[in-house]
Every structure is written in C-alpha cells, then in structure tokens.
Design a protein around this motif. Structure first.
Motif, mmCIF file in Angstrom:
data_model
loop_
_atom_site.group_PDB
_atom_site.id
_atom_site.type_symbol
_atom_site.label_atom_id
_atom_site.label_comp_id
_atom_site.label_asym_id
_atom_site.label_seq_id
_atom_site.Cartn_x
_atom_site.Cartn_y
_atom_site.Cartn_z
ATOM 1 N N ILE A 65 -2.705 -3.870 26.497
ATOM 2 C CA ILE A 65 -3.210 -4.707 26.546
ATOM 3 C C ILE A 65 -3.849 -4.943 28.369
ATOM 4 O O ILE A 65 -4.574 -5.755 28.319
ATOM 5 C CB ILE A 65 -2.212 -5.868 26.721
ATOM 6 C CG1 ILE A 65 -1.450 -6.214 24.910
ATOM 7 C CG2 ILE A 65 -2.775 -7.226 27.008
ATOM 8 C CD1 ILE A 65 -0.507 -6.570 24.522
ATOM 9 N N ALA A 66 -3.289 -4.454 29.470
ATOM 10 C CA ALA A 66 -3.897 -4.921 30.023
ATOM 11 C C ALA A 66 -4.791 -4.010 31.137
ATOM 12 O O ALA A 66 -5.965 -4.271 31.458
ATOM 13 C CB ALA A 66 -2.327 -4.368 31.249
ATOM 14 N N GLN A 67 -5.543 -2.998 30.330
ATOM 15 C CA GLN A 67 -6.441 -2.039 30.195
ATOM 16 C C GLN A 67 -7.447 -2.987 29.439
ATOM 17 O O GLN A 67 -8.417 -3.072 29.817
ATOM 18 C CB GLN A 67 -6.441 -0.794 29.590
ATOM 19 C CG GLN A 67 -5.591 -0.022 30.989
ATOM 20 C CD GLN A 67 -5.153 1.271 30.100
ATOM 21 O OE1 GLN A 67 -5.501 1.736 29.032
ATOM 22 N NE2 GLN A 67 -4.720 2.492 30.837
ATOM 23 N N MET A 68 -7.140 -4.155 28.857
ATOM 24 C CA MET A 68 -7.946 -4.494 27.610
ATOM 25 C C MET A 68 -8.517 -6.023 28.374
ATOM 26 O O MET A 68 -10.029 -5.652 28.310
ATOM 27 C CB MET A 68 -8.036 -4.343 26.738
ATOM 28 C CG MET A 68 -7.584 -3.736 25.329
ATOM 29 S SD MET A 68 -7.021 -3.540 23.930
ATOM 30 C CE MET A 68 -6.986 -5.112 23.405
ATOM 31 N N ASN A 69 -7.727 -6.410 29.198
ATOM 32 C CA ASN A 69 -7.756 -7.655 29.770
ATOM 33 C C ASN A 69 -7.509 -7.589 30.692
ATOM 34 O O ASN A 69 -5.508 -7.367 31.191
ATOM 35 C CB ASN A 69 -7.146 -8.803 29.411
ATOM 36 C CG ASN A 69 -7.517 -10.143 29.685
ATOM 37 O OD1 ASN A 69 -7.701 -10.086 30.784
ATOM 38 N ND2 ASN A 69 -7.581 -10.935 29.156
ATOM 39 N N PRO A 70 -7.969 -7.617 32.405
ATOM 40 C CA PRO A 70 -7.621 -7.693 33.643
ATOM 41 C C PRO A 70 -6.635 -8.796 34.073
ATOM 42 O O PRO A 70 -5.874 -8.149 34.953
ATOM 43 C CB PRO A 70 -8.888 -7.099 34.520
ATOM 44 C CG PRO A 70 -9.440 -6.338 33.323
ATOM 45 C CD PRO A 70 -9.305 -7.207 32.379
ATOM 46 N N ALA A 71 -6.882 -9.772 33.124
ATOM 47 C CA ALA A 71 -6.147 -10.582 33.934
ATOM 48 C C ALA A 71 -4.588 -10.421 33.638
ATOM 49 O O ALA A 71 -3.835 -10.929 34.594
ATOM 50 C CB ALA A 71 -6.046 -11.694 33.196
ATOM 51 N N PHE A 72 -4.419 -9.741 32.791
ATOM 52 C CA PHE A 72 -2.883 -9.213 32.376
ATOM 53 C C PHE A 72 -2.341 -8.175 33.716
ATOM 54 O O PHE A 72 -1.066 -7.679 33.075
ATOM 55 C CB PHE A 72 -1.698 -8.868 30.913
ATOM 56 C CG PHE A 72 -2.587 -9.773 30.245
ATOM 57 C CD1 PHE A 72 -1.362 -11.083 30.255
ATOM 58 C CD2 PHE A 72 -3.755 -10.436 29.392
ATOM 59 C CE1 PHE A 72 -1.359 -12.395 29.284
ATOM 60 C CE2 PHE A 72 -4.034 -11.144 28.614
ATOM 61 C CZ PHE A 72 -3.162 -12.394 28.710
ATOM 62 N N LYS A 73 -3.003 -7.468 34.490
ATOM 63 C CA LYS A 73 -2.209 -6.502 34.996
ATOM 64 C C LYS A 73 -1.654 -6.492 36.124
ATOM 65 O O LYS A 73 -0.454 -5.435 36.223
ATOM 66 C CB LYS A 73 -3.625 -5.867 35.916
ATOM 67 C CG LYS A 73 -4.144 -4.330 36.064
ATOM 68 C CD LYS A 73 -5.618 -3.758 36.696
ATOM 69 C CE LYS A 73 -5.148 -2.772 36.067
ATOM 70 N NZ LYS A 73 -6.915 -2.424 36.051
#
Length: 100
Positions: A39-47
């Motif tokens: 998920i973090a790779q798909m949406n950097p906001a969750f990195k």
C-alpha cells in the motif's frame, strides 16, 4: 514455506495435532504481512507508517497463528468429550466425523 513449517511444528508438538492446522494458517500469513508495504508503494502518503503497520500486522499474524491451532484443538477435544464428534479410528480418515 518457512512460516508454514514453523506453524506445522507448533501444531504438531505444542498442540499435539496432525500439523494440518499449522500449514493451513500459514497460507495468508506472508501475504498479510506484506500488505502495508504494498500500500505504501502504491500511495507514498502511507510510507511513514508502513514500517509500524507491518510490525503490527506481523505481531497479529504470529499471535493468531499460534493461538488458533491451540484453541481449535481445545474445542475439538471438548466436542469429542461431549460426544458431539466421533474420532475416526482409521489412519486414512484423519478428519472428524459428525456424531449422529
């Protein structure tokens, strides 16, 4: 394979079952742990939270993977004791048979 083997060993030697529940519990364990990173790779906001989320999911997977076979075997033995499930005596039939 690694988590499956560890869960198999726990099921065989801690729960004293046939190991089937250990292999079954491992089927989603690896996939569940990788979800926060994906998920973090798909949406950097969750990195920023991916690392802690992965640790939380991994802990949850480990606790449930250890407790599920133990609780399942406890409940199975309870049903056998109450006569609601009969134990198969054949080596070929290792699955419980519902009582009549």
């Amino acid at each position: 394979m690694v988590s499956g083997y560890v869960l198999y060993l726990l099921d065989r030697y801690v729960v004293r079952s046939d190991g089937l529940a250990g292999w079954a519990a491992s089927s989603t364990a690896g996939a569940a742990v990788s979800v926060p990173i994906v998920i973090a790779q798909m949406n950097p906001a969750f990195k920023s939270t991916a690392g802690s989320a992965t640790a939380i999911v991994a802990t949850s997977v480990l606790v449930s993977a250890i407790l599920t076979p133990i609780v399942t075997m406890w409940y199975y033995r309870r049903l056998v004791k109450k006569g609601k499930v009969t134990v198969a005596h054949s080596a070929a039939a290792q699955t419980p048979t519902p009582a009549k």
